[in-house]
Design an enzyme around this catalytic site. Structure first.
Site, PDB file in Angstrom:
ATOM      1  N   SER A 502       0.816  -1.220   0.000  1.00  0.00           N
ATOM      2  CA  SER A 502       0.000   0.000   0.000  1.00  0.00           C
ATOM      3  C   SER A 502       0.845   1.263   0.000  1.00  0.00           C
ATOM      4  CB  SER A 502      -0.941   0.013   1.200  1.00  0.00           C
ATOM      5  OG  SER A 502      -0.216   0.039   2.413  1.00  0.00           O
ATOM      6  N   LYS A 545      -6.369   4.538   8.263  1.00  0.00           N
ATOM      7  CA  LYS A 545      -5.249   5.348   7.777  1.00  0.00           C
ATOM      8  C   LYS A 545      -5.628   6.833   7.728  1.00  0.00           C
ATOM      9  CE  LYS A 545      -3.116   1.650   5.076  1.00  0.00           C
ATOM     10  NZ  LYS A 545      -2.788   1.121   3.741  1.00  0.00           N
TER      11      LYS A 545
END
EC number: 3.4.21.53
Length: 637
Positions: A502, A545
């Site tokens: 990611s 996140k």
């Protein structure tokens, strides 16, 4: 693309307005696939027609089995009372006999009445017994004892009822605490005058015999963790006979061998999908014995089903939670929570236990506040309390950044430095936080050195991501000739293994910034995986996140220039906390969704892709046509 505040959570208010006036509790909402499989399984008989039920977290299997029993009875369902009767020819080999369900006690009473009659007076009673209990095994037993008295039988017991169907009405019998005794039963021993022996009353049936004629549901994990039980169960299913093991241990065993019990039932194994996969792979008999798969879902997809039936499921959760009723104002927050559990905006969780816990916690708070219902503010307070309880480790980590022990910039611009978004899992807590990624370039042969990999702090997936971005760089800038620049890239102040792809988009943008000598805005953090052609791909834990970066920016003070860049593919997973949504609505924080690396570069640097790549090409061309500078010690000579 800048994401509007309305897109940062599911359409929970719209859904809440569709709540029916009346609901009917139903634990099987959204389980059409599993129910179709169960229905098909219940229509088939035979030894090779059992099923495996994939259970999900939070599924209350007892409630599910009760509902299945009401809807799907096994077509070949047939209950009997099962007895062991004294064998006139052997004290240690009692005979297995079945009689119609609910008639075991009266059948035994009839046998005792028969023994009390003289042999010449028995014919009428014998005919009555034959007519009342026409089962083959019982008729055979009558023929063996019709001319015997009770005194002729060995021992001092006539019978032991091992299964009495009048006391066991359920088609489904659940064995969720699996041991050899609970599943198969046992024969206990007794010591009389120093002699170890067993008798009829010491025979103890297990779930297998109690379910005989119906459906037996077994916890697969419990079954497989007990040595030998799986193999024994397979033998019973293949042969349709249950043989009792010799009672006692090897050093105190006594011979006692009751006649085997004929077995006729449907078995459903209950367990996770991983167990199902292992059984299929490691046991060649499994597919033959368990050909039917009932796959229960953990989520309720609104792309396939209407929202209205889900409220029947919520009614079931409310009933089982036994709490105060939900006020209409609380419904949107409950739906938001259910969607957050599922990780998708258009899916709602079917985790019964998690939802029950939420309602019970909210009810306790509502009762403390002397409310008659669970209100919106009550649910909100519970969710905030949970964040407070679980947020200690995240707070400590964020404090390190605020105090400067971990260097993270949230304002200004820097060449070759970008804020990536990571998820930390530690101590049972999962939270998001930014991570500083830096890149430097130098004269070389085009290699991209991953310092985390060199220091053995890179997982295999992260290494794959770095190799993909290396392939992208080579595809764009080194098609016809070698690059004269090499680069190093690293997660700064990272002391644990870095894994996942990611961060590959953030690393690529950081590397391109260093190559083009273009500053990157530090107020923006970025996450996303990238392929060899620069397309941005979805990542996991997008909400955690974003919330981790937002929390840091909020502590330092929002300035309207901060935000996050995420893949467009993750828009369907956005379900953010109210304070994040409010900040986005007010323009103090931003969420951007992109599909290509070019969009990320434009947001981070302010320049378009063509301008940046032209600067990189120019720099590479200059280095390609100049001689490398000699080392200082050679220049001295």
């Amino acid at each position: 693309m800048r994401v509007a505040a309305e897109q940062l959570q599911p359409k929970v208010h719209e859904w809440a307005q569709k709540r029916p006036v009346s609901t009917q509790a139903n634990p099987l909402v959204g389980q059409d696939r599993a129910l179709a499989a169960i229905k098909q399984t219940m229509r088939i008989g035979g030894r090779y027609a059992h099923g495996y039920v994939v259970t999900t977290p939070g599924l209350r299997i007892v409630d599910v089995l009760q509902e299945l029993q009401a809807r799907h009875q096994w077509v070949h369902f047939e209950r009997f009372d099962w007895l062991y009767l004294a064998n006139p020819d052997s004290a240690n080999e009692p005979l297995c006999v079945n009689v119609p369900a609910g008639s075991a006690r009266t059948a035994l009473q009839g046998l005792m009445e028969l023994f009390e009659l003289q042999l010449s007076e028995r014919e009428t009673k014998l005919e009555e017994l034959r007519t009342t209990y026409p089962n083959e095994r019982f008729l055979t037993y009558i023929e063996r004892i019709k001319d015997k008295s009770f005194a002729d039988l060995p021992g001092n017991e006539l019978a032991m009822v091992i299964v009495e169907s009048a006391a066991q009405q359920d088609d489904f019998v659940l064995c969720d605490r699996v041991t050899e005794t609970s599943l198969f039963g046992s024969i206990r021993l007794q010591s009389v005058g120093g002699t170890i022996s067993s008798e009829l009353h010491l025979i103890q049936p297990g779930a297998l015999l109690k379910a005989n004629g119906g459906v037996l549901a077994i916890d697969a994990e419990e079954l497989l963790t007990q040595p030998g039980l799986w193999r024994k169960l397979k033998y019973v299913l293949r042969t349709s006979q249950f043989h009792w093991p010799q009672p006692g241990e090897a050093n105190i065993a006594a011979y006692y061998q009751p006649e085997p019990v004929p077995i006729h039932l449907k078995v459903l194994l209950l367990g996770e999908r991983s167990i199902y996969a292992q059984l299929r792979e490691l046991d060649s008999d499994f597919d033959n014995l368990f050909p039917y798969l009932a796959d229960f879902s953990a989520h309720y997809p609104l792309s396939q089903f209407a929202i209205e039936p889900y409220f029947n499921y919520l009614a079931y959760v409310e009933r089982e939670a036994a709490t105060l009723p939900l006020a209409p104002s609380a419904i949107p927050l409950v739906l938001k929570y259910a969607s957050r559990l599922s990780d998708y905006q258009t899916e709602l969780s079917l985790d019964t236990i998690a939802l029950m816990q939420l309602l019970r916690e909210a009810a306790a708070l509502a009762e403390e506040q002397q409310l008659a219902q669970i209100e919106h503010d009550t649910i909100l307070a519970v969710l905030q309390q949970r964040l407070q309880r679980d947020g200690y480790i995240a707070e400590l980590s964020r404090r390190q950044i605020l105090e400067g022990q971990v260097y993270i910039e949230t304002s200004g611009s820097v060449i070759g430095q970008v804020n990536g978004l990571t998820v930390v899992t530690i101590g049972g807590t999962e939270f998001g936080e930014p991570a500083r990624i830096t890149a430097t370039v130098h004269y070389g042969d085009g290699d991209i050195i991953d310092i985390d990999r060199k220091s053995e702090l890179s997982g295999s997936i992260h290494t794959k991501g770095v190799m993909i971005l290396s392939a992208y760089i080579a595809n764009v800038f080194a098609r016809s000739e070698e690059m004269s620049l090499s680069a190093t890239i690293v997660f700064e102040q990272s002391y644990y293994e870095v894994d996942g792809d990611s961060a590959s988009l953030a690393e690529l943008c950081c590397l391109l910034s260093a190559l083009a000598e273009a500053p990157i805005a530090q107020g923006l953090a970025i996450t996303g995986a990238v392929d060899q052609f620069g397309r941005v791909q979805a990542i996991g834990a997008v909400n955690e996140k974003i919330e981790g970066h937002f929390a840091l920016c909020k502590e330092r003070g929002l300035n309207g220039q901060q935000g996050v860049i995420i893949p467009s593919a993750n828009l369907s997973q956005l379900n953010l906390e109210p304070d994040v949504i409010a900040a986005v609505a007010e323009g103090n924080y931003h969420v951007y969704a992109i599909d290509d690396v070019a969009e990320a570069l434009a947001l981070l640097s302010g320049d378009n892709q063509e301008q940046l790549y032209a600067r990189i090409e120019k720099r590479l061309d200059q280095l390609q046509h100049c001689e490398p500078q000699q080392p200082w010690y050679r220049r001295i000579w």
